[in-house]
Enzyme design. Sequence first.
Site, PDB file in Angstrom:
ATOM      1  N   SER A 117       0.819  -1.213   0.000  1.00 39.62           N
ATOM      2  CA  SER A 117       0.000   0.000   0.000  1.00 39.62           C
ATOM      3  C   SER A 117       0.855   1.267   0.000  1.00 39.62           C
ATOM      4  CB  SER A 117      -0.948   0.002   1.201  1.00 39.62           C
ATOM      5  OG  SER A 117      -0.257   0.239   2.387  1.00 39.62           O
ATOM      6  N   LYS A 154      -0.281   4.438   6.383  1.00 38.36           N
ATOM      7  CA  LYS A 154      -0.881   5.393   5.451  1.00 38.36           C
ATOM      8  C   LYS A 154      -0.256   6.779   5.621  1.00 38.36           C
ATOM      9  CE  LYS A 154      -4.585   3.064   3.725  1.00 38.36           C
ATOM     10  NZ  LYS A 154      -4.109   1.733   4.147  1.00 38.36           N
TER      11      LYS A 154
END
Lengths: 195, 195
Positions: A117, A154
């Site tokens: 990610s 993130k």
Amino acid sequence: MPKRINFPEVISKLKDFYSHRKRLPSFSELQSLLGYSSKGGVSLLTSHLVKRGILKRDPSGKLVPTPALEGGIKLLGTVQAGFPSPAEEELIDTLSLDEFLIKNPQASYLVKVTGDSMIDAGIMPDDLVIVDRGRQPRHGDIVIAEVDGAWTMKYYEKRGTKVLLRAANKKYPPIEPKAELVIGGVVVANVRKYK
Amino acid sequence: MPKRINFPEVISKLKDFYSHRKRLPSFSELQSLLGYSSKGGVSLLTSHLVKRGILKRDPSGKLVPTPALEGGIKLLGTVQAGFPSPAEEELIDTLSLDEFLIKNPQASYLVKVTGDSMIDAGIMPDDLVIVDRGRQPRHGDIVIAEVDGAWTMKYYEKRGTKVLLRAANKKYPPIEPKAELVIGGVVVANVRKYK
DNA sequence: CATTATAACGGACGTTCGTCCGTTTTCAAA
DNA sequence: TTTGAAAACGGACGAACGTCCGTTATAATG
């Protein structure tokens, strides 16, 4: 008996001793380590090492190592500069990665990365990231956060009063946390070991 | 006087001392550091620390630190595992990045990356790579090589008897060195520090 | 060859180190 | 309340430590 001291050899033996034993040798240990037959000679030698910045004395007068001995790594400019020859190695600065990368050792953790990610940020699967959990996340930081019961990595982005969690991979859509956002820590470094 | 030893506090003070002074405190220093009024008490305490693996004794019987004290970093599994609470910190393994990443300290250098030629391999501009120049490059390794008088970072690939230098970025074509290929070293790790 | 500076030798010396052990204090379990 | 275990006290002890200093050996200089 020679008259010149072989400093590179002495330094390398000192490094060896310190990196294996995590302490400096005593004078008598140095004596047998370097083949001296008197402690006086060793005393003279250590004073030279202090002058050269290989060792230093702490406030109470005890000998302690400088970064040059602490298992660190030699520091170079950019690749273009080429590589130094063994002769000029003494001039080079030494750096401890631990001290360089970790500001708060007590509050920092090493975490292995799974998933892709964050791959567009250069963080790949199986990399290790250093996470400081005692730090307030700021806009643009990479954070470890709990989303729907699972921990993920993130970008932390502020949109006015709201917070947006964005992956560095177009495959994954941004997340806007509903109620409470649990932040595990801020990623302060990324480390990848080959092979 | 209490009966229970406050180990977390003792350990934190020890870490502090060791990370700042690069040596262990002597018994008398520990005495004033921890507020004991006899060396005997300190002696008992150190034996407990040895039992717990905070300290150990080297072959000559001297006290030396274990990885738990050496400014290292706590090791965790993957992100999914979440974060430990302060209470369970004692269980966690500690790791020194220097020792983990650098096999041959004498022959290794830290080099700053310029350019984006390895960006698809997750090596970005301003990253730091650890280069081991005492290592033979093998197929697939990332190496520092001299090409036309300039040093660059490339994948090292064997094509039969020939060698191909390939960038991790489609913008740059592979290079097939003509005569002599000078290898500065093999990239063994990549390090990125944020902020 | 004579001079000079550096390195090592070989002890003496005072200090600090860590261990040991008997005693006292504290706390918890019986 | 009694008992037992763990922690600290308070000193004594021998060993190891690092400094100091006068002497000797080595090598470079001129």
